[in-house]
Scaffold this motif. Structure first.
Motif, PDB file in Angstrom:
ATOM      1  N   UNK A 179      12.310   1.691   3.753  1.00 32.35           N
ATOM      2  CA  UNK A 179      11.612   0.771   4.616  1.00 32.35           C
ATOM      3  C   UNK A 179      10.224   0.388   4.170  1.00 32.35           C
ATOM      4  N   UNK A 180       9.784   0.883   3.036  1.00 33.10           N
ATOM      5  CA  UNK A 180       8.453   0.541   2.529  1.00 33.10           C
ATOM      6  C   UNK A 180       8.472  -0.834   1.878  1.00 33.10           C
ATOM      7  N   UNK A 181       7.347  -1.484   1.920  1.00 31.48           N
ATOM      8  CA  UNK A 181       7.138  -2.701   1.147  1.00 31.48           C
ATOM      9  C   UNK A 181       6.309  -2.279  -0.056  1.00 31.48           C
ATOM     10  N   UNK A 182       6.807  -2.546  -1.244  1.00 26.46           N
ATOM     11  CA  UNK A 182       6.131  -2.120  -2.468  1.00 26.46           C
ATOM     12  C   UNK A 182       5.342  -3.288  -3.042  1.00 26.46           C
ATOM     13  N   UNK A 183       4.087  -3.027  -3.308  1.00 26.37           N
ATOM     14  CA  UNK A 183       3.244  -3.970  -4.022  1.00 26.37           C
ATOM     15  C   UNK A 183       2.904  -3.345  -5.359  1.00 26.37           C
ATOM     16  N   UNK A 184       3.549  -3.801  -6.408  1.00 26.25           N
ATOM     17  CA  UNK A 184       3.358  -3.208  -7.734  1.00 26.25           C
ATOM     18  C   UNK A 184       2.422  -4.070  -8.566  1.00 26.25           C
ATOM     19  N   UNK A 185       1.593  -3.401  -9.340  1.00 25.89           N
ATOM     20  CA  UNK A 185       0.653  -4.080 -10.232  1.00 25.89           C
ATOM     21  C   UNK A 185       0.947  -3.665 -11.665  1.00 25.89           C
TER      22      UNK A 185
END
Length: 118
Positions: free
Chosen positions: A2-8
């Protein structure tokens, strides 16, 4: 989960590959190109990430580079870049996200180290 991942990542191709893998597994993810050794890019990308993916509640700092040479064979710029990416960048990302975590009294900051035996 259920996490929203913001990858850099500074490597656009690798970034898009990771985002696609997360989406293929049924997750929700957004990618942002960023050189984490550049303080201004970090602060800018942090703001953009929050606009797109929401406030960060879990920050995992796992950026790292390895020159692959002995110290005396490594040029000074690579030594400097190694410190900027492997150490200093964690201060920039923490400074970018910690205030909102403190404001909400919720958040986690960690660092994941992976080692590969050859």
């Amino acid at each position: 989960m259920g996490c929203v991942v913001g990858a850099w990542d500074i490597n656009e191709e690798a970034l898009q590959s990771v985002i696609q893998q997360i989406k293929n597994a049924g997750g929700k993810a957004f990618g942002f190109k960023c050189d984490v050794s550049d303080r201004e890019q970090v602060y800018f990308t942090a703001k953009e990430s929050a606009k797109v993916a929401g406030d960060v509640t879990m920050l995992i700092n796992n950026a790292g580079i390895v020159g692959g040479k002995n110290l005396l064979e490594t040029d000074d710029e690579m030594v400097k870049k190694t410190f900027e990416v492997n150490a200093i960048s964690h201060f920039w990302t923490t400074k970018a996200f910690l205030p909102k975590m403190m404001e909400k009294n919720h958040g986690h900051i960690g660092k994941i180290n992976f080692s590969k035996k050859i």
